[in-house]
Every structure is written in structure tokens, then in C-alpha cells.
Design an enzyme around this catalytic site. Structure first.
Site, PDB file in Angstrom:
ATOM      1  CB  SER A 134      -0.968  -0.054   1.195  1.00  0.00           C
ATOM      2  OG  SER A 134      -1.980   0.914   1.071  1.00  0.00           O
ATOM      3  CD  GLU A 224      -2.807  -2.882  -3.648  1.00  0.00           C
ATOM      4  OE1 GLU A 224      -4.004  -2.993  -3.304  1.00  0.00           O
ATOM      5  OE2 GLU A 224      -2.033  -2.053  -3.132  1.00  0.00           O
ATOM      6  CG  HIS A 294      -5.643  -2.655   0.274  1.00  0.00           C
ATOM      7  ND1 HIS A 294      -4.806  -2.315  -0.755  1.00  0.00           N
ATOM      8  CD2 HIS A 294      -5.307  -1.851   1.325  1.00  0.00           C
ATOM      9  CE1 HIS A 294      -3.988  -1.345  -0.351  1.00  0.00           C
ATOM     10  NE2 HIS A 294      -4.274  -1.052   0.903  1.00  0.00           N
TER      11      HIS A 294
END
Length: 331
Positions: A134, A224, A294
Site C-alpha cells: 500500500s 492493486e 487489500h
């Protein structure tokens, strides 16, 4: 600092090694999940050390830039520390990279925004593991430019939610064992090999045009994201297209795009339709629906290591003989 991407994994870890926790991004909120993550690492036999200010807050950040940068510097230069565990993502790691290299850091006794000061880039960086995803994308990308592979994988606050196979995969990666292939959904055909560069799309997009972005020629992107509306995904991918960032990319592996739903009562494409529209005409192999990202299984992906993306069989796989571990422990 190298212009081309050539990375080695740090020496494999073993139970008993010391790992240090850093909070380079958002303020910690998930305290129970954080403690469970610590328990998993300690349960595997690792010594895990927290900084004094592990739960600091400064607005939406986990402490001031100086505090968070010093946390990272202290862990990085600790000769006993073999790996760095990121507590969570959020936002904030990019602020640390304004005044950072991995080659050497020294304490700025004045404690200003330049702390810690940077030493010459001619010195060799210490090789140790960095694990996160992330917002940690920026740190992983930056580290890869110094020739060191980190792991795009669970942070402490998400680790306990991983299925057993994903947990085992993470420890296989850091302890020097082989990695099983990942299977997704194929777009078309084709097979390519290249070095893998995983990223959160939003974070990576904001690194385009900066000194942090590695050379993407010949690489396989793994992307992602989470909670980005389809039009925002469209806007980011269009920026990649218009900036020429996809030029030289050999293939794209797509993970999970969680809760990337259209606003209610607003005409929209789905995120899947946007991905096909903005990526489908690049003329390179693409495999989607791979188990990373996630809010679901987040398979460990070693940054900068050779992989094969096979759109004919919808797989992303590692050649065990091509995983490049360093054999030197620095002290």
C-alpha cells in the site's frame, strides 16, 4: 544508485533474528490487529522490537516527519536488525523520501526536517528486509533503486487476516524457500519474463516523474488498489499512458481492486471495464484477479526479482533458481 533495475534479496532470515517495527505512514488505529500481527512474528521465533513512539500521532500521520524518518533510520543502521516490519499503510511514506537515501544515514542533532542527514551515495547500503504494501510502495520502490529487494506483502495490521497459505508463503520468501506460482485470469495470450515491480496504483502514480520511480524498462508491473472510484482509476491509468510510463513494460499482473465501486446514482463503468479499456490495447500479456492487494489474501511478492507472466496459462511464477539472495551479512 543504479538506473537499471537489478535487485538482490537480503540474506534469508531465521528464527531468532531481530526485526524492528517502523510506522512510516498513517497513525495506528487497528491496535488489536497490530498486536495479533506481532504475535504471529514472535510465534515464528523472531525477536520483534518496537520503537518508543510506535503509537505516535501527528494529524493523520504516525508522528512528525522527523520522528518517522528517525524510526526508519534507527532500524536501518542497527547492525543487529535483520528486517523491518511496517505497522500499517495509509499515507506519509513519500514525505520521508524527500530527504532520504538508503546508503547511509546519520542523526541530525538539530532535529530539523532534514533529519537524518544523508551520507555519500558511494557507500554501500546495508542489506535487510523491508516488508509492507500500500503506502509502503514508495519505500519499496526507493529501496529497489539501491539494488535491494523488499517484499510487497502484509503489514502488521493486516497479517492476522491472511489465510494460512499466504502466511506460509511470506515466511517461505524471507527464509529462502521456493515460491509457488499464483493463478489468475488471462487476458489474451503471450508469455514474458522480467523483473517484478509491485505497487499500489495510486501511490505509484504519484511517484511518476520523481527520483523515486525506478527504471520500468523490461519489468512486469503488479498493480492493486482500494477505495478508488472507477473514474479515478481511469484518470491514473491515463496519466501512465500519456506520460509514457508503460513504454518498455513487458507485462502487467493485476491483483485486487477492492471497493473500487462507482458512486451511487452516478453513471459509470465498473472498475473491471476501466482496467480493460485502459490496459487492454497495450499489446502486452496481462493476467488479472491474482491474490494480492487489500481486503483479501495478499500473497508476498519479492520486489525486483525475475518472474514469468504467462497469459496462456494465467500464471505468475518464480524460477527458484533465479531468486537472488545475498549471501553476505553486514555488521
Amino acid at each position: 544508485m543504479t538506473n537499471s533495475l537489478h535487485c538482490q534479496l537480503p540474506p534469508p532470515l531465521k528464527p531468532g533474528d531481530l526485526l524492528r517495527v517502523v510506522a512510516p505512514s498513517g497513525a495506528l488505529r487497528e491496535f488489536e490487529a497490530f498486536q495479533k500481527g506481532l504475535e504471529i512474528w514472535r510465534g515464528r521465533g523472531y525477536k520483534v522490537e518496537l520503537p518508543i513512539n510506535w503509537d505516535a500521532r501527528e494529524g493523520y500521520l504516525a508522528g512528525t516527519d522527523t520522528e518517522r524518518r528517525q524510526q526508519l533510520a534507527d532500524a536501518w543502521k542497527d547492525p543487529e536488525c535483520r528486517g523491518i516490519l511496517c505497522s500499517r499503510g495509509g499515507y506519509g511514506s513519500a514525505r520521508l523520501l524527500e530527504d532520504w537515501t538508503w546508503h547511509s544515514v546519520a542523526r541530525d542533532n538539530r532535529g530539523n526536517s532534514q533529519s537524518p542527514k544523508l551520507a555519500s551515495e558511494s557507500s554501500s547500503p546495508i542489506e535487510k528486509w523491508l516488508i509492507g504494501f500500500s503506502d509502503i510502495t514508495g519505500l519499496l520502490w526507493s529501496l529497489s533503486r539501491s539494488g535491494i529487494s523488499g517484499v510487497h506483502g502484509p503489514v502488521l495490521t493486516t497479517l492476522a487476516a491472511e489465510p494460512e497459505w499466504s502466511l506460509n508463503r511470506l515466511f517461505d520468501c524471507i527464509e529462502g524457500r521456493s515460491l509457488a506460482p499464483l493463478t489468475g485470469v488471462s487476458w489474451g495470450s503471450g508469455k514474458v519474463s522480467g523483473r517484478l515491480m509491485p505497487a499500489n496504483l495510486t501511490v505509484a502514480t504519484h511517484l511518476l516523474g520523481t527520483f523515486v520511480r525506478p527504471n520500468l524498462d523490461g519489468i512486469i508491473l503488479a498493480l492493486e488498489d482500494v477505495t478508488e472510484a472507477p473514474y479515478r482509476i481511469d484518470r491514473m491509468l491515463t496519466q501512465w499512458r500519456m506520460s509514457g510510463a508503460f513504454q518498455g513494460v513487458r507485462g502487467i499482473a493485476l491483483g485486487r481492486f477492492s471497493r473500487c465501486d462507482p458512486p451511487k446514482e452516478v453513471p459509470s463503468w465498473t472498475v473491471e471495464e476501466v482496467l480493460h479499456d485502459r490496459l487492454g490495447d497495450l499489446g502486452i500479456p496481462i493476467v488479472s484477479d491474482l491474490p494480492f492487494g487489500h481486503e483479501g489474501a495478499n500473497a508476498a511478492l519479492p520486489v525486483g526479482q525475475w518472474v514469468e507472466l504467462d497469459a496462456d496459462n494465467a500464471t505468475l511464477k518464480w524460477n527458484t533458481n533465479q531468486l537472488e539472495y545475498s549471501s553476505v551479512l553486514e555488521s
